[in-house]
Design a protein around this motif. Sequence first.
Motif, PDB file in Angstrom:
ATOM      1  N   GLN A 174       7.667  18.880 -10.735  1.00  0.00           N
ATOM      2  CA  GLN A 174       7.173  19.027  -9.369  1.00  0.00           C
ATOM      3  C   GLN A 174       8.191  18.652  -8.302  1.00  0.00           C
ATOM      4  OE1 GLN A 174       3.547  16.602  -9.668  1.00  0.00           O
ATOM      5  NE2 GLN A 174       2.372  18.490  -9.589  1.00  0.00           N
ATOM      6  N   ALA A 175       9.038  17.680  -8.567  1.00  0.00           N
ATOM      7  CA  ALA A 175      10.005  17.247  -7.546  1.00  0.00           C
ATOM      8  C   ALA A 175      11.085  16.384  -8.187  1.00  0.00           C
ATOM      9  CB  ALA A 175       9.321  16.456  -6.428  1.00  0.00           C
ATOM     10  N   PHE A 176      12.283  16.449  -7.611  1.00  0.00           N
ATOM     11  CA  PHE A 176      13.375  15.560  -8.001  1.00  0.00           C
ATOM     12  C   PHE A 176      13.409  14.340  -7.066  1.00  0.00           C
ATOM     13  CE2 PHE A 176      14.501  18.645 -10.833  1.00  0.00           C
ATOM     14  CZ  PHE A 176      15.299  19.704 -10.395  1.00  0.00           C
ATOM     15  N   ASN A 177      14.132  13.308  -7.496  1.00  0.00           N
ATOM     16  CA  ASN A 177      14.454  12.151  -6.652  1.00  0.00           C
ATOM     17  C   ASN A 177      13.235  11.489  -6.034  1.00  0.00           C
ATOM     18  OD1 ASN A 177      17.305  12.276  -7.004  1.00  0.00           O
ATOM     19  ND2 ASN A 177      17.342  14.043  -5.628  1.00  0.00           N
ATOM     20  N   GLN A 178      12.181  11.345  -6.825  1.00  0.00           N
ATOM     21  CA  GLN A 178      10.993  10.611  -6.374  1.00  0.00           C
ATOM     22  C   GLN A 178      11.336   9.129  -6.306  1.00  0.00           C
ATOM     23  OE1 GLN A 178       7.215  11.478  -6.461  1.00  0.00           O
ATOM     24  NE2 GLN A 178       6.910   9.424  -5.679  1.00  0.00           N
ATOM     25  N   THR A 179      10.946   8.493  -5.236  1.00  0.00           N
ATOM     26  CA  THR A 179      11.001   7.037  -5.129  1.00  0.00           C
ATOM     27  C   THR A 179       9.601   6.501  -5.384  1.00  0.00           C
ATOM     28  OG1 THR A 179      12.819   7.049  -3.548  1.00  0.00           O
ATOM     29  CG2 THR A 179      11.444   5.087  -3.598  1.00  0.00           C
ATOM     30  N   VAL A 180       9.494   5.497  -6.256  1.00  0.00           N
ATOM     31  CA  VAL A 180       8.205   4.910  -6.617  1.00  0.00           C
ATOM     32  C   VAL A 180       8.254   3.407  -6.370  1.00  0.00           C
ATOM     33  CG1 VAL A 180       6.594   4.452  -8.504  1.00  0.00           C
ATOM     34  CG2 VAL A 180       7.673   6.686  -8.325  1.00  0.00           C
ATOM     35  N   TYR A 181       7.201   2.886  -5.779  1.00  0.00           N
ATOM     36  CA  TYR A 181       7.099   1.447  -5.559  1.00  0.00           C
ATOM     37  C   TYR A 181       6.132   0.853  -6.580  1.00  0.00           C
ATOM     38  CZ  TYR A 181       9.524   2.318  -1.213  1.00  0.00           C
ATOM     39  OH  TYR A 181      10.463   2.694  -0.289  1.00  0.00           O
ATOM     40  N   VAL A 185      11.781   1.875  -7.705  1.00  0.00           N
ATOM     41  CA  VAL A 185      12.605   2.695  -8.599  1.00  0.00           C
ATOM     42  C   VAL A 185      12.898   4.012  -7.878  1.00  0.00           C
ATOM     43  CG1 VAL A 185      12.777   3.878 -10.812  1.00  0.00           C
ATOM     44  CG2 VAL A 185      11.633   1.661 -10.668  1.00  0.00           C
ATOM     45  N   ARG A 186      14.150   4.383  -7.836  1.00  0.00           N
ATOM     46  CA  ARG A 186      14.573   5.597  -7.141  1.00  0.00           C
ATOM     47  C   ARG A 186      15.119   6.624  -8.141  1.00  0.00           C
ATOM     48  NH1 ARG A 186      16.341   1.108  -4.413  1.00  0.00           N
ATOM     49  NH2 ARG A 186      15.432   0.808  -2.330  1.00  0.00           N
ATOM     50  N   GLY A 187      15.154   7.862  -7.703  1.00  0.00           N
ATOM     51  CA  GLY A 187      15.793   8.900  -8.509  1.00  0.00           C
ATOM     52  C   GLY A 187      14.967   9.408  -9.666  1.00  0.00           C
ATOM     53  N   LEU A 188      13.652   9.167  -9.665  1.00  0.00           N
ATOM     54  CA  LEU A 188      12.804   9.665 -10.741  1.00  0.00           C
ATOM     55  C   LEU A 188      12.449  11.135 -10.507  1.00  0.00           C
ATOM     56  CD1 LEU A 188      10.342   6.655 -11.193  1.00  0.00           C
ATOM     57  CD2 LEU A 188      12.443   7.134 -12.458  1.00  0.00           C
ATOM     58  N   THR A 189      12.029  11.802 -11.566  1.00  0.00           N
ATOM     59  CA  THR A 189      11.542  13.177 -11.458  1.00  0.00           C
ATOM     60  C   THR A 189      10.029  13.152 -11.623  1.00  0.00           C
ATOM     61  OG1 THR A 189      13.592  14.117 -12.303  1.00  0.00           O
ATOM     62  CG2 THR A 189      11.629  15.492 -12.442  1.00  0.00           C
ATOM     63  N   ARG A 190       9.353  13.887 -10.744  1.00  0.00           N
ATOM     64  CA  ARG A 190       7.885  13.908 -10.706  1.00  0.00           C
ATOM     65  C   ARG A 190       7.361  15.096 -11.515  1.00  0.00           C
ATOM     66  NH1 ARG A 190       4.070  12.244  -6.727  1.00  0.00           N
ATOM     67  NH2 ARG A 190       2.193  13.548  -6.671  1.00  0.00           N
ATOM     68  N   THR A 191       6.326  14.872 -12.322  1.00  0.00           N
ATOM     69  CA  THR A 191       5.701  15.937 -13.104  1.00  0.00           C
ATOM     70  C   THR A 191       4.178  15.796 -13.046  1.00  0.00           C
ATOM     71  OG1 THR A 191       5.411  14.825 -15.258  1.00  0.00           O
ATOM     72  CG2 THR A 191       7.617  15.674 -14.740  1.00  0.00           C
ATOM     73  N   ASN A 192       3.477  16.855 -13.469  1.00  0.00           N
ATOM     74  CA  ASN A 192       2.029  16.763 -13.601  1.00  0.00           C
ATOM     75  C   ASN A 192       1.617  16.637 -15.058  1.00  0.00           C
ATOM     76  OD1 ASN A 192       2.505  19.334 -14.550  1.00  0.00           O
ATOM     77  ND2 ASN A 192       1.244  20.389 -13.025  1.00  0.00           N
ATOM     78  N   VAL A 193       2.526  16.161 -15.895  1.00  0.00           N
ATOM     79  CA  VAL A 193       2.220  15.894 -17.299  1.00  0.00           C
ATOM     80  C   VAL A 193       1.509  14.545 -17.383  1.00  0.00           C
ATOM     81  CG1 VAL A 193       3.136  15.726 -19.631  1.00  0.00           C
ATOM     82  CG2 VAL A 193       4.328  17.120 -17.929  1.00  0.00           C
ATOM     83  N   CYS A 194       0.481  14.444 -18.201  1.00  0.00           N
ATOM     84  CA  CYS A 194      -0.228  13.169 -18.323  1.00  0.00           C
ATOM     85  C   CYS A 194       0.520  12.218 -19.251  1.00  0.00           C
ATOM     86  CB  CYS A 194      -1.646  13.399 -18.852  1.00  0.00           C
ATOM     87  SG  CYS A 194      -1.693  13.884 -20.606  1.00  0.00           S
ATOM     88  N   GLY A 209       0.788  -1.224   0.000  1.00  0.00           N
ATOM     89  CA  GLY A 209       0.000   0.000   0.000  1.00  0.00           C
ATOM     90  C   GLY A 209       0.819   1.272   0.000  1.00  0.00           C
ATOM     91  N   HIS A 210       2.147   1.147   0.067  1.00  0.00           N
ATOM     92  CA  HIS A 210       3.042   2.308  -0.009  1.00  0.00           C
ATOM     93  C   HIS A 210       3.442   2.489  -1.471  1.00  0.00           C
ATOM     94  CE1 HIS A 210       7.216   4.132   1.201  1.00  0.00           C
ATOM     95  NE2 HIS A 210       6.404   5.026   0.667  1.00  0.00           N
ATOM     96  N   PHE A 211       2.928   3.549  -2.100  1.00  0.00           N
ATOM     97  CA  PHE A 211       3.131   3.729  -3.531  1.00  0.00           C
ATOM     98  C   PHE A 211       4.406   4.481  -3.874  1.00  0.00           C
ATOM     99  CE2 PHE A 211      -1.766   3.769  -3.873  1.00  0.00           C
ATOM    100  CZ  PHE A 211      -1.783   2.383  -3.841  1.00  0.00           C
ATOM    101  N   GLY A 212       4.940   5.257  -2.913  1.00  0.00           N
ATOM    102  CA  GLY A 212       6.139   6.024  -3.195  1.00  0.00           C
ATOM    103  C   GLY A 212       6.260   7.203  -2.256  1.00  0.00           C
ATOM    104  N   HIS A 213       7.303   8.016  -2.443  1.00  0.00           N
ATOM    105  CA  HIS A 213       7.486   9.201  -1.624  1.00  0.00           C
ATOM    106  C   HIS A 213       8.375  10.195  -2.359  1.00  0.00           C
ATOM    107  CE1 HIS A 213      10.482   6.115  -0.332  1.00  0.00           C
ATOM    108  NE2 HIS A 213      11.324   7.128  -0.479  1.00  0.00           N
ATOM    109  N   TYR A 214       8.235  11.457  -1.988  1.00  0.00           N
ATOM    110  CA  TYR A 214       9.015  12.515  -2.619  1.00  0.00           C
ATOM    111  C   TYR A 214       9.073  13.705  -1.681  1.00  0.00           C
ATOM    112  CZ  TYR A 214       4.574  14.866  -3.644  1.00  0.00           C
ATOM    113  OH  TYR A 214       3.359  15.487  -3.535  1.00  0.00           O
ATOM    114  N   ILE A 215       9.999  14.614  -1.943  1.00  0.00           N
ATOM    115  CA  ILE A 215      10.144  15.814  -1.127  1.00  0.00           C
ATOM    116  C   ILE A 215       9.394  16.967  -1.781  1.00  0.00           C
ATOM    117  CG2 ILE A 215      11.784  17.523  -0.227  1.00  0.00           C
ATOM    118  CD1 ILE A 215      13.845  15.206  -0.127  1.00  0.00           C
TER     119      ILE A 215
END
Length: 385
Positions: free
Chosen positions: A311-318, A324-333, A148-154
């Motif tokens: 939106q954010a750097f270094n997003q971790t996604v589960y 997967v670590r080190g992703l960049t988060r955006t609000n692009v579809c 149930g933990h989908f990821g985290h970001y700063i």
Amino acid sequence: MKRQRVLAVTAASAIATALTLGTAGTPASAEILDAKAAEARAELTGKVAPGLVEELADTFGITESEAYDRLAVEAVAADLLEEVPDSIEDSYAGLWIAEDADEIFVATTDASDTNELRAEGATPVLVEHDLAALEAAASTLDRLAVDGHFGHYIDLAANTLVIEAADVEAADAVVAASGVDPALITVETGADAPEPYYVRGGDAYIVENSWRCSVGFAVRRGSTPGFVTAGHCGSAGDQVTSGQAAPGTFQASVFPGSDRAWVAVGASEPLYNQVNMYSGTRYVYNANQAAVGSSICRSGSTTGWHCGTVQAFNQTVYYAEGTVRGLTRTNVCAEPGDSGGSFITGNSAQGMTSGGSGNCSSGGTTYFQPIGPALSAWSLTLVTS
């Protein structure tokens, strides 16, 4: 989506302090930023890709003149992103561009930094937690695997580490298992589980006559031509058998952990420093990293061309397949089949589409793998001419 603090101490009090400080510094900062932006805008003359200004105007509902202003401020922010973290060192807590791109905020835990930041044209924001503390907490969460933990970001503007979870119970389990100070954490619940944009068949490139992904950017390794894409699109040795891209072979692939791969094509195949906008082309001149808050556009074989902001750097996604670590988060579809496709700001390559949630009808969140790690890991050179 519902966001809440783990403790009663909320982001609101920190933001109120930040805004008070920021407002006090705005006039002097604004004058300096205006001067820097004017210089950057002059340098943009004749260098903006055809159609870019019109795209930004349409995406953000602004005039073409305001689109030039936005590009200029983004250029200033990119420079400050290189300079400021080293300048204020341990007190640095992040840099981002205002929603209207008329201000550059720099967060700090030390009020004595404010004059220096104003002198650079930035609006100082006084916060409780430095970026190093938030990144250390994020690193601790990287080592966890909780259902149930989908990821985290700063979230830089809120000065918090955001945990994305299916529900409060899952978020509580993450916090309890991590041992991280709850004061650093905000929880978002109700989001859809992210998933890699796996293929559906169609154009772009087809792997092993079975599934479809999208080309990221043209690259070379020595004299060998090829392209970068998402790691979940194929494993080393898999064959690109058809589609719009030249046939080739996956030379290396990392997924999970990262989400990057590169494909070698035939020695005689031409390479172009272009991204398909599905209404023209965008040229690629470099791989300069864009700041949080910058405009960014994505190209993919399912949904074509769409734009938004970083939106954010270094997003971790589960993902279900792994972390997967080190992703960049955006609000692009984006949607399945867009995987591996190009993320670009101006004429600067940013990375390759990984996955996310939502779609291009209702909107969503999309993560991309920054291009830098792929280039450096495999000694690749981005094609820029």
